[in-house]
Design a protein around this motif. Structure first.
Motif, PDB file in Angstrom:
ATOM      1  N   ASN A  86     -48.945  15.492  23.194  1.00 36.85           N
ATOM      2  CA  ASN A  86     -49.058  16.550  24.205  1.00 36.85           C
ATOM      3  C   ASN A  86     -50.502  16.747  24.628  1.00 36.85           C
ATOM      4  N   PHE A  87     -51.421  16.690  23.680  1.00 42.06           N
ATOM      5  CA  PHE A  87     -52.834  16.841  23.990  1.00 42.06           C
ATOM      6  C   PHE A  87     -53.308  15.692  24.885  1.00 42.06           C
ATOM      7  N   LEU A  88     -52.906  14.479  24.561  1.00 36.74           N
ATOM      8  CA  LEU A  88     -53.317  13.322  25.360  1.00 36.74           C
ATOM      9  C   LEU A  88     -52.736  13.376  26.771  1.00 36.74           C
ATOM     10  N   ALA A  89     -51.552  13.930  26.904  1.00 40.28           N
ATOM     11  CA  ALA A  89     -50.894  14.007  28.214  1.00 40.28           C
ATOM     12  C   ALA A  89     -51.534  15.054  29.128  1.00 40.28           C
TER      13      ALA A  89
ATOM     14  N   ASN B  30     -60.645  11.412  30.197  1.00 45.48           N
ATOM     15  CA  ASN B  30     -62.003  11.790  29.818  1.00 45.48           C
ATOM     16  C   ASN B  30     -62.041  12.361  28.406  1.00 45.48           C
ATOM     17  N   LYS B  31     -61.107  12.006  27.583  1.00 50.22           N
ATOM     18  CA  LYS B  31     -60.985  12.619  26.264  1.00 50.22           C
ATOM     19  C   LYS B  31     -61.957  11.991  25.266  1.00 50.22           C
ATOM     20  N   GLN B  32     -62.417  12.866  24.392  1.00 51.66           N
ATOM     21  CA  GLN B  32     -63.234  12.446  23.264  1.00 51.66           C
ATOM     22  C   GLN B  32     -62.630  13.065  22.013  1.00 51.66           C
ATOM     23  N   ALA B  33     -62.804  12.388  20.895  1.00 50.07           N
ATOM     24  CA  ALA B  33     -62.270  12.914  19.637  1.00 50.07           C
ATOM     25  C   ALA B  33     -63.254  12.660  18.518  1.00 50.07           C
ATOM     26  N   ILE B  34     -63.277  13.586  17.592  1.00 48.54           N
ATOM     27  CA  ILE B  34     -63.970  13.388  16.326  1.00 48.54           C
ATOM     28  C   ILE B  34     -62.880  13.300  15.267  1.00 48.54           C
ATOM     29  N   VAL B  35     -62.878  12.226  14.515  1.00 44.07           N
ATOM     30  CA  VAL B  35     -61.908  12.053  13.432  1.00 44.07           C
ATOM     31  C   VAL B  35     -62.652  12.266  12.125  1.00 44.07           C
ATOM     32  N   PHE B  36     -62.194  13.242  11.352  1.00 45.82           N
ATOM     33  CA  PHE B  36     -62.794  13.505  10.051  1.00 45.82           C
ATOM     34  C   PHE B  36     -62.040  12.700   9.002  1.00 45.82           C
TER      35      PHE B  36
ATOM     36  N   GLY C  10     -60.495   7.169   5.698  1.00 41.89           N
ATOM     37  CA  GLY C  10     -59.515   6.494   4.856  1.00 41.89           C
ATOM     38  C   GLY C  10     -58.589   5.709   5.777  1.00 41.89           C
ATOM     39  N   VAL C  11     -57.493   5.224   5.227  1.00 42.80           N
ATOM     40  CA  VAL C  11     -56.567   4.417   6.023  1.00 42.80           C
ATOM     41  C   VAL C  11     -56.039   5.208   7.219  1.00 42.80           C
ATOM     42  N   THR C  12     -55.593   6.436   6.986  1.00 47.26           N
ATOM     43  CA  THR C  12     -55.023   7.228   8.072  1.00 47.26           C
ATOM     44  C   THR C  12     -56.062   7.529   9.142  1.00 47.26           C
ATOM     45  N   GLY C  13     -57.260   7.920   8.721  1.00 49.26           N
ATOM     46  CA  GLY C  13     -58.313   8.212   9.685  1.00 49.26           C
ATOM     47  C   GLY C  13     -58.674   7.011  10.533  1.00 49.26           C
ATOM     48  N   LEU C  14     -58.764   5.844   9.905  1.00 53.17           N
ATOM     49  CA  LEU C  14     -59.107   4.628  10.648  1.00 53.17           C
ATOM     50  C   LEU C  14     -57.970   4.203  11.583  1.00 53.17           C
ATOM     51  N   GLU C  15     -56.736   4.292  11.104  1.00 53.14           N
ATOM     52  CA  GLU C  15     -55.598   3.947  11.963  1.00 53.14           C
ATOM     53  C   GLU C  15     -55.516   4.881  13.164  1.00 53.14           C
ATOM     54  N   CYS C  16     -55.699   6.164  12.926  1.00 50.34           N
ATOM     55  CA  CYS C  16     -55.639   7.128  14.013  1.00 50.34           C
ATOM     56  C   CYS C  16     -56.782   6.885  15.003  1.00 50.34           C
ATOM     57  N   SER C  17     -57.974   6.610  14.495  1.00 47.69           N
ATOM     58  CA  SER C  17     -59.124   6.323  15.363  1.00 47.69           C
ATOM     59  C   SER C  17     -58.859   5.108  16.229  1.00 47.69           C
ATOM     60  N   ASP C  18     -58.322   4.065  15.610  1.00 47.52           N
ATOM     61  CA  ASP C  18     -58.016   2.837  16.352  1.00 47.52           C
ATOM     62  C   ASP C  18     -56.978   3.094  17.436  1.00 47.52           C
ATOM     63  N   ALA C  19     -55.942   3.854  17.102  1.00 48.32           N
ATOM     64  CA  ALA C  19     -54.893   4.161  18.084  1.00 48.32           C
ATOM     65  C   ALA C  19     -55.452   4.976  19.238  1.00 48.32           C
ATOM     66  N   LEU C  20     -56.239   6.003  18.935  1.00 49.16           N
ATOM     67  CA  LEU C  20     -56.822   6.826  19.995  1.00 49.16           C
ATOM     68  C   LEU C  20     -57.726   5.994  20.886  1.00 49.16           C
ATOM     69  N   ASN C  21     -58.507   5.097  20.262  1.00 48.93           N
ATOM     70  CA  ASN C  21     -59.373   4.209  21.032  1.00 48.93           C
ATOM     71  C   ASN C  21     -58.567   3.331  21.979  1.00 48.93           C
ATOM     72  N   LYS C  22     -57.447   2.794  21.502  1.00 46.47           N
ATOM     73  CA  LYS C  22     -56.578   1.961  22.350  1.00 46.47           C
ATOM     74  C   LYS C  22     -55.974   2.766  23.498  1.00 46.47           C
ATOM     75  N   LEU C  23     -55.852   4.084  23.299  1.00 48.27           N
ATOM     76  CA  LEU C  23     -55.302   4.952  24.335  1.00 48.27           C
ATOM     77  C   LEU C  23     -56.393   5.492  25.263  1.00 48.27           C
ATOM     78  N   GLY C  24     -57.605   4.964  25.134  1.00 45.41           N
ATOM     79  CA  GLY C  24     -58.679   5.336  26.042  1.00 45.41           C
ATOM     80  C   GLY C  24     -59.506   6.531  25.626  1.00 45.41           C
ATOM     81  N   VAL C  25     -59.364   6.968  24.400  1.00 45.58           N
ATOM     82  CA  VAL C  25     -60.134   8.118  23.906  1.00 45.58           C
ATOM     83  C   VAL C  25     -61.410   7.596  23.245  1.00 45.58           C
ATOM     84  N   ARG C  26     -62.533   8.234  23.565  1.00 50.37           N
ATOM     85  CA  ARG C  26     -63.791   7.890  22.893  1.00 50.37           C
ATOM     86  C   ARG C  26     -63.801   8.586  21.538  1.00 50.37           C
TER      87      ARG C  26
END
Length: 196
Positions: free
Chosen positions: A138-141, A147-153, A156-172
């Motif tokens: 919902n946030f991405l939509a 123009n979205k940016q995210a900070i991932v705290f 670990g595995v989940t943080g890196l997977e989530c970061s990679d997914a957000l990056n693939k979706l165009g989020v910095r």
């Protein structure tokens, strides 16, 4: 004699154990309770759903037709009290559920940021449950201009997977990790450096 089994938690571990008990003890009664409102789903595949690799229906670990009269699934029910001497649990509505054998398969919870006057972030989202996934979608939509940016705290595995997914979706994405390496406690420093 009919044995009453109780499994608390309907993650992959909890549901698989409940299904196996129902197969092994044909005379037994198996109850699986979860505080999730959804049918049990595979948390490891949430990331694939976020990036569009899997449909929502592919996340489920079972469907209603796979449940039978020896395996009862109770969703949306939080257990708040456990009496191991008298062998019963109590849910948040005060209902008691008795058992003979109990398995706790309650999994983990996402860490939350410490509450502090100095930490006043907007749009703090977690990535651990189905509900979290929906909030991220919902946030991405909300911003079609990408123009979205995210900070991932956490790296670990989940943080890196989530970061990679957000990056693939165009989020910095910027990742913040308290330790001096990613995958701390999961990989030696040399392995961590290669992944980084």
């Amino acid at each position: 004699m009919k044995t009453k089994y109780l499994v608390i938690g309907a993650s992959a571990a909890g549901l698989t154990a409940a299904q196996r008990l129902a197969q092994i003890d044909l005379d037994g009664e198996v109850i699986c309770i979860t505080d999730q409102n959804e049918l049990p789903y595979n948390k490891c595949l949430l990331i694939d759903n976020l990036v569009g690799k899997l449909e929502t229906s592919q996340l489920y670990l079972c469907n209603h037709s796979e449940l039978n009269n020896r395996l009862k699934l109770i969703t949306g029910t939080a257990i708040v009290y456990l009496d191991s001497v008298n062998k019963f649990v109590e849910d948040s509505l005060g209902n008691k559920i008795f058992y003979e054998k109990l398995l706790l398969a309650i999994g983990t919870q996402a860490r939350s940021l410490p509450e502090s006057e100095n930490l006043k972030f907007k749009n703090i989202l977690y990535f651990h449950t189905w509900s979290d996934l929906e909030k991220i979608k919902n946030f991405l939509a909300q911003d079609q201009e990408n123009n979205k940016q995210a900070i991932v705290f956490g790296a670990g595995v989940t943080g890196l997977e989530c970061s990679d997914a957000l990056n693939k979706l165009g989020v910095r994405v910027n990742i913040i990790e308290a330790r001096d390496q990613i995958l701390y406690g999961m990989a030696p420093e040399i392995g961590s450096d290669k992944v980084q």
